[in-house]
Design a protein around this motif. Structure first.
Motif, PDB file in Angstrom:
ATOM      1  N   VAL A 101     -25.503 -29.810   5.213  1.00 17.42           N
ATOM      2  CA  VAL A 101     -25.458 -31.076   5.945  1.00 17.42           C
ATOM      3  C   VAL A 101     -26.868 -31.358   6.436  1.00 17.42           C
ATOM      4  N   PHE A 102     -27.403 -32.521   6.052  1.00 18.30           N
ATOM      5  CA  PHE A 102     -28.747 -32.915   6.476  1.00 18.30           C
ATOM      6  C   PHE A 102     -28.592 -34.041   7.485  1.00 18.30           C
ATOM      7  N   THR A 103     -29.110 -33.824   8.701  1.00 14.97           N
ATOM      8  CA  THR A 103     -28.958 -34.851   9.744  1.00 14.97           C
ATOM      9  C   THR A 103     -30.201 -35.748   9.773  1.00 14.97           C
ATOM     10  N   LEU A 104     -29.950 -37.052   9.885  1.00 14.97           N
ATOM     11  CA  LEU A 104     -31.037 -38.032   9.949  1.00 14.97           C
ATOM     12  C   LEU A 104     -30.743 -38.962  11.122  1.00 14.97           C
ATOM     13  N   ASP A 105     -31.643 -38.958  12.099  1.00 18.27           N
ATOM     14  CA  ASP A 105     -31.475 -39.788  13.300  1.00 18.27           C
ATOM     15  C   ASP A 105     -31.855 -41.227  12.955  1.00 18.27           C
ATOM     16  N   VAL A 106     -30.849 -42.091  12.848  1.00 25.18           N
ATOM     17  CA  VAL A 106     -31.128 -43.473  12.429  1.00 25.18           C
ATOM     18  C   VAL A 106     -31.515 -44.358  13.616  1.00 25.18           C
ATOM     19  N   SER A 107     -31.637 -43.753  14.803  1.00 25.39           N
ATOM     20  CA  SER A 107     -32.094 -44.526  15.966  1.00 25.39           C
ATOM     21  C   SER A 107     -33.596 -44.358  16.175  1.00 25.39           C
ATOM     22  N   ASP A 108     -34.236 -43.539  15.341  1.00 25.29           N
ATOM     23  CA  ASP A 108     -35.643 -43.218  15.537  1.00 25.29           C
ATOM     24  C   ASP A 108     -36.453 -43.680  14.322  1.00 25.29           C
ATOM     25  N   PRO A 109     -36.933 -44.935  14.348  1.00 27.88           N
ATOM     26  CA  PRO A 109     -37.631 -45.468  13.165  1.00 27.88           C
ATOM     27  C   PRO A 109     -38.853 -44.633  12.802  1.00 27.88           C
ATOM     28  N   ALA A 110     -39.499 -44.032  13.825  1.00 36.50           N
ATOM     29  CA  ALA A 110     -40.727 -43.272  13.563  1.00 36.50           C
ATOM     30  C   ALA A 110     -40.450 -42.014  12.736  1.00 36.50           C
ATOM     31  N   ALA A 111     -39.212 -41.523  12.798  1.00 36.95           N
ATOM     32  CA  ALA A 111     -38.891 -40.269  12.105  1.00 36.95           C
ATOM     33  C   ALA A 111     -38.223 -40.498  10.753  1.00 36.95           C
ATOM     34  N   LEU A 112     -37.935 -41.771  10.434  1.00 34.21           N
ATOM     35  CA  LEU A 112     -37.160 -42.036   9.204  1.00 34.21           C
ATOM     36  C   LEU A 112     -37.893 -41.594   7.935  1.00 34.21           C
ATOM     37  N   ALA A 113     -39.182 -41.932   7.860  1.00 37.55           N
ATOM     38  CA  ALA A 113     -39.926 -41.605   6.632  1.00 37.55           C
ATOM     39  C   ALA A 113     -39.995 -40.087   6.446  1.00 37.55           C
ATOM     40  N   ALA A 114     -40.325 -39.375   7.536  1.00 36.04           N
ATOM     41  CA  ALA A 114     -40.410 -37.909   7.436  1.00 36.04           C
ATOM     42  C   ALA A 114     -39.044 -37.322   7.092  1.00 36.04           C
ATOM     43  N   GLY A 115     -37.994 -37.892   7.684  1.00 31.79           N
ATOM     44  CA  GLY A 115     -36.641 -37.417   7.380  1.00 31.79           C
ATOM     45  C   GLY A 115     -36.294 -37.642   5.914  1.00 31.79           C
ATOM     46  N   GLY A 116     -36.688 -38.814   5.403  1.00 32.31           N
ATOM     47  CA  GLY A 116     -36.417 -39.128   4.003  1.00 32.31           C
ATOM     48  C   GLY A 116     -37.112 -38.158   3.062  1.00 32.31           C
ATOM     49  N   VAL A 117     -38.350 -37.790   3.399  1.00 32.92           N
ATOM     50  CA  VAL A 117     -39.093 -36.835   2.559  1.00 32.92           C
ATOM     51  C   VAL A 117     -38.385 -35.485   2.556  1.00 32.92           C
ATOM     52  N   GLU A 118     -37.955 -35.037   3.737  1.00 32.06           N
ATOM     53  CA  GLU A 118     -37.265 -33.734   3.816  1.00 32.06           C
ATOM     54  C   GLU A 118     -35.938 -33.769   3.065  1.00 32.06           C
ATOM     55  N   LEU A 119     -35.242 -34.903   3.157  1.00 31.67           N
ATOM     56  CA  LEU A 119     -33.973 -35.035   2.423  1.00 31.67           C
ATOM     57  C   LEU A 119     -34.212 -34.882   0.926  1.00 31.67           C
ATOM     58  N   GLN A 120     -35.264 -35.524   0.434  1.00 31.74           N
ATOM     59  CA  GLN A 120     -35.594 -35.404  -1.001  1.00 31.74           C
ATOM     60  C   GLN A 120     -35.871 -33.949  -1.366  1.00 31.74           C
ATOM     61  N   ARG A 121     -36.590 -33.252  -0.468  1.00 33.47           N
ATOM     62  CA  ARG A 121     -36.904 -31.842  -0.754  1.00 33.47           C
ATOM     63  C   ARG A 121     -35.630 -31.016  -0.840  1.00 33.47           C
ATOM     64  N   VAL A 122     -34.687 -31.293   0.059  1.00 30.33           N
ATOM     65  CA  VAL A 122     -33.418 -30.553   0.049  1.00 30.33           C
ATOM     66  C   VAL A 122     -32.667 -30.851  -1.257  1.00 30.33           C
ATOM     67  N   LEU A 123     -32.599 -32.145  -1.607  1.00 31.80           N
ATOM     68  CA  LEU A 123     -31.846 -32.521  -2.815  1.00 31.80           C
ATOM     69  C   LEU A 123     -32.451 -31.920  -4.079  1.00 31.80           C
ATOM     70  N   GLN A 124     -33.790 -31.767  -4.066  1.00 31.87           N
ATOM     71  CA  GLN A 124     -34.449 -31.316  -5.299  1.00 31.87           C
ATOM     72  C   GLN A 124     -34.717 -29.819  -5.312  1.00 31.87           C
ATOM     73  N   HIS A 125     -34.356 -29.114  -4.241  1.00 27.64           N
ATOM     74  CA  HIS A 125     -34.672 -27.683  -4.221  1.00 27.64           C
ATOM     75  C   HIS A 125     -33.827 -26.939  -5.261  1.00 27.64           C
ATOM     76  N   PRO A 126     -34.468 -26.138  -6.128  1.00 29.38           N
ATOM     77  CA  PRO A 126     -33.722 -25.481  -7.210  1.00 29.38           C
ATOM     78  C   PRO A 126     -32.568 -24.608  -6.721  1.00 29.38           C
ATOM     79  N   GLU A 127     -32.743 -23.968  -5.569  1.00 29.63           N
ATOM     80  CA  GLU A 127     -31.666 -23.083  -5.062  1.00 29.63           C
ATOM     81  C   GLU A 127     -30.424 -23.877  -4.636  1.00 29.63           C
ATOM     82  N   LEU A 128     -30.620 -25.191  -4.416  1.00 28.18           N
ATOM     83  CA  LEU A 128     -29.499 -26.004  -3.919  1.00 28.18           C
ATOM     84  C   LEU A 128     -28.951 -26.946  -4.983  1.00 28.18           C
ATOM     85  N   SER A 129     -29.455 -26.804  -6.214  1.00 26.64           N
ATOM     86  CA  SER A 129     -29.156 -27.828  -7.222  1.00 26.64           C
ATOM     87  C   SER A 129     -27.657 -27.979  -7.515  1.00 26.64           C
ATOM     88  N   SER A 130     -26.880 -26.923  -7.264  1.00 27.78           N
ATOM     89  CA  SER A 130     -25.443 -27.038  -7.553  1.00 27.78           C
ATOM     90  C   SER A 130     -24.623 -27.228  -6.269  1.00 27.78           C
TER      91      SER A 130
END
Ligand code: GTP
Ligand code: MG
Length: 208
Positions: A101-130
């Motif tokens: 579960v990846f949490t993204l605070d949608v009330s904090d515009p300043a953190a959205l871009a950084a959160g989006g980058v981390e989400l991409q890293r989680v989605l693309q991490h080879p250990e988590l691919s399945s």
């Protein structure tokens, strides 16, 4: 406040030997701890005074989430890795967790871009691919939150859902609300139960 086992301190942080079912990651302050506390009240007994106060998770901590009567197992075990431990999150990816579960605070515009980058890293991490991933859009109770259209534009959520149709689930969550006020809380526990059971029919026992 009882948060289950707390694993923190000055030494190097490494995964515990306990088997966790679900991993919670997300930027600092994005709502993991309060969500873990709130999910315990979905099928568990709600404490008379639910505390909204949390402290920063320095290390990791676990939450035991009760399941419904008739479920083949009594609890879901969640491990939260603090946002401050972000460089070490990957240490948990190779553990026998079943989903993230990846949490993204949608009330904090300043953190959205950084959160989006981390989400991409989680989605693309080879250990988590399945592994299934739930993107929990948190703090939706607050007055100024990014709309879904804004999130689609900023983070390309629509594209991500098309890219990972069966793997990525997106839920809008408020942990300050009760499960009655925010049905997505129960939906999130049910998602975790289905994944732990490896059987989509497990939820039919709820209605019996
Ligand atoms: N209004 C509102 N506040 C929330 C919600 N979830 C968390 N908070 C608040 O946001 C702050 C940070 O929440 P935490 O749950 O501690 O965040 P975290 O992701 O565990 O942070 P780290 O442990 O530092 O990684 C706390 O003051 C919470 O009370 C929510 O759904 N709505
Ligand atoms: Mg925390």
């Amino acid at each position: 406040m009882s948060n289950g086992g707390l694993c923190c301190g000055s030494g190097p942080v490494s995964p515990t030997d306990d088997t966790d079912d679900i991993l919670f990651v997300g930027l600092q302050g994005s709502g993991k701890t309060l969500l873990g506390q709130r999910l315990r009240t979905v099928y568990g007994k709600a404490p008379t005074t639910f505390r909204l106060v949390t402290t920063e998770t320095n290390g990791s901590q676990d939450f035991r989430i009760p399941t419904f009567k008739g479920c083949p197992f009594k609890e879901i075990r969640i491990r939260e890795c603090g946002g401050s431990m972000q460089p070490l999150w990957r240490n948990w990816y190779s553990r026998p967790i079943k989903a993230v579960v990846f949490t993204l605070d949608v009330s904090d515009p300043a953190a959205l871009a950084a959160g989006g980058v981390e989400l991409q890293r989680v989605l693309q991490h080879p250990e988590l691919s399945s592994k299934p991933i739930c993107l929990a859009l948190t703090k939706v109770d607050l007055p100024f939150t990014a709309t879904r259209a804004e999130l689609d534009l900023a983070l390309g959520l629509c594209d991500l859902q098309e890219l990972y149709p069966s793997r990525l689930r997106i839920m809008a969550i408020s942990s300050v609300r009760s499960p009655e006020e925010c049905p997505e809380l129960e939906a999130l526990v049910d998602w975790m139960i289905e994944i732990k059971a490896g059987d989509q029919t497990v939820l039919s026992a709820k209605k019996n």
